[in-house]
Design a protein around this motif. Sequence first.
Motif, PDB file in Angstrom:
ATOM      1  N   GLU A 159       1.068  -0.946   0.088  1.00  0.00           N
ATOM      2  CA  GLU A 159      -0.340   0.581   0.136  1.00  0.00           C
ATOM      3  C   GLU A 159       0.979   0.799  -0.617  1.00  0.00           C
ATOM      4  O   GLU A 159       0.232   2.036  -0.616  1.00  0.00           O
ATOM      5  CB  GLU A 159      -0.424   0.153   1.291  1.00  0.00           C
ATOM      6  CG  GLU A 159      -2.348  -0.904   1.191  1.00  0.00           C
ATOM      7  CD  GLU A 159      -1.679  -2.650   1.389  1.00  0.00           C
ATOM      8  OE1 GLU A 159      -0.368  -2.678   2.247  1.00  0.00           O
ATOM      9  OE2 GLU A 159      -2.172  -3.300   1.184  1.00  0.00           O
ATOM     10  N   ARG A 160       2.086   1.413   0.333  1.00  0.00           N
ATOM     11  CA  ARG A 160       2.528   2.672   0.968  1.00  0.00           C
ATOM     12  C   ARG A 160       3.153   2.783  -0.446  1.00  0.00           C
ATOM     13  O   ARG A 160       3.919   3.732  -0.685  1.00  0.00           O
ATOM     14  CB  ARG A 160       3.377   2.110   1.769  1.00  0.00           C
ATOM     15  CG  ARG A 160       4.896   3.480   2.148  1.00  0.00           C
ATOM     16  CD  ARG A 160       4.429   4.741   2.537  1.00  0.00           C
ATOM     17  NE  ARG A 160       4.004   4.305   3.672  1.00  0.00           N
ATOM     18  CZ  ARG A 160       3.696   5.065   4.907  1.00  0.00           C
ATOM     19  NH1 ARG A 160       5.454   5.330   4.964  1.00  0.00           N
ATOM     20  NH2 ARG A 160       3.418   5.598   5.810  1.00  0.00           N
ATOM     21  N   SER A 200       5.240  -3.369  -6.232  1.00  0.00           N
ATOM     22  CA  SER A 200       4.429  -3.559  -4.729  1.00  0.00           C
ATOM     23  C   SER A 200       4.695  -5.463  -4.361  1.00  0.00           C
ATOM     24  O   SER A 200       4.747  -5.455  -3.524  1.00  0.00           O
ATOM     25  CB  SER A 200       2.860  -3.137  -5.183  1.00  0.00           C
ATOM     26  OG  SER A 200       2.910  -2.471  -5.280  1.00  0.00           O
ATOM     27  N   ARG A 231       2.598   2.280  -3.685  1.00  0.00           N
ATOM     28  CA  ARG A 231       1.225   2.375  -4.099  1.00  0.00           C
ATOM     29  C   ARG A 231       1.004   3.846  -3.866  1.00  0.00           C
ATOM     30  O   ARG A 231       0.622   4.829  -4.800  1.00  0.00           O
ATOM     31  CB  ARG A 231       0.279   1.438  -4.248  1.00  0.00           C
ATOM     32  CG  ARG A 231       0.060   0.270  -4.371  1.00  0.00           C
ATOM     33  CD  ARG A 231      -1.378  -0.109  -5.028  1.00  0.00           C
ATOM     34  NE  ARG A 231      -0.500  -2.252  -5.813  1.00  0.00           N
ATOM     35  CZ  ARG A 231      -1.393  -3.193  -4.694  1.00  0.00           C
ATOM     36  NH1 ARG A 231      -1.186  -2.751  -2.911  1.00  0.00           N
ATOM     37  NH2 ARG A 231      -0.676  -4.677  -5.375  1.00  0.00           N
ATOM     38  N   THR A 232       0.940   3.717  -3.194  1.00  0.00           N
ATOM     39  CA  THR A 232       0.640   5.965  -2.291  1.00  0.00           C
ATOM     40  C   THR A 232       2.053   6.239  -2.625  1.00  0.00           C
ATOM     41  O   THR A 232       1.829   7.767  -3.192  1.00  0.00           O
ATOM     42  CB  THR A 232       1.149   5.514  -0.663  1.00  0.00           C
ATOM     43  OG1 THR A 232      -0.410   4.937  -0.356  1.00  0.00           O
ATOM     44  CG2 THR A 232       0.516   7.369  -0.395  1.00  0.00           C
TER      45      THR A 232
END
Length: 281
Positions: free
Chosen positions: A54-55, A75, A57-58
């Motif tokens: 998730e980080r 990812s 992708r952020t």
Amino acid sequence: MRTSPTGRQLRLGVELRKLRERAGLTATEAGQLLGVKQNQISNTEAGRIGVSPERVRTLAHHYKCGDPALIQALSEMTSDRKRGWWEEYREILPTALLDLAEVEHHACRLRGAVTVHIPGLLQTTDHARELFRQVVPEFSPPDIEHRVSFRIKRQAVLYRDTPTPYRAVIHEAALRMQFGGRKTTRAQLQHLLDMSECDHITLKVLPFSAGGFPGSGQSIFYSHGPVPQLDTVHLDQSHGPVFLDAEAQLDMYRVLLDRLDSRALDPVRSRDAIHQVLREL
């Protein structure tokens, strides 16, 4: 915090740093976007601390990365938390060798070109042992056996349920180098013939008659990642593998390997060439 990140963890950090720099952001500015301190960004890029999918992708969103395939591949690099078989050698062999096994394990495809040595992934145990006996300064008998077992275990990528496709160009000189004597050489050549019959292995011989060729002084191995940006070149040096992943370097070695491949004999004639060397022993 990790004290000794693996090559794969380091590579993930490097790719995240590349995305940040292309976005024109400093580590401090990237941290402000995420609400974290600058040192967390720096430690992530150095592979010293982990990062979640998730980080990643952020970060890619903030860095304006418009390549979904690259974002997905990065990812997925965060989710492999299992210790690989190579970790049992961490206190025994150089870290670069462990990184090589890790790169090969995760590669989608492998290719290489060698001049005077049989590729490590295609060596027999006796051939590999004799190579390590020739190293200067000399390895101790236990060190030789550790390196032999490590090299043979690396070959598992060619034997697993879904084996990694492998394409290799071997110069005729390597076929005629009698490491370990006639018996060991004959067994090694027969092993090459057996492996060349596998559907996932393409073996090509570059004969003496081909004359000069690019990259003649190097043993080159190329690991294809899930996207071209994550490819890796590893050059076999006397002190161990050297890894290259800059875009210009990857482009150059792709061209070089393509040229070598185009000058080598086709797989059928390559098997004939190996048979001929075998008959002459």
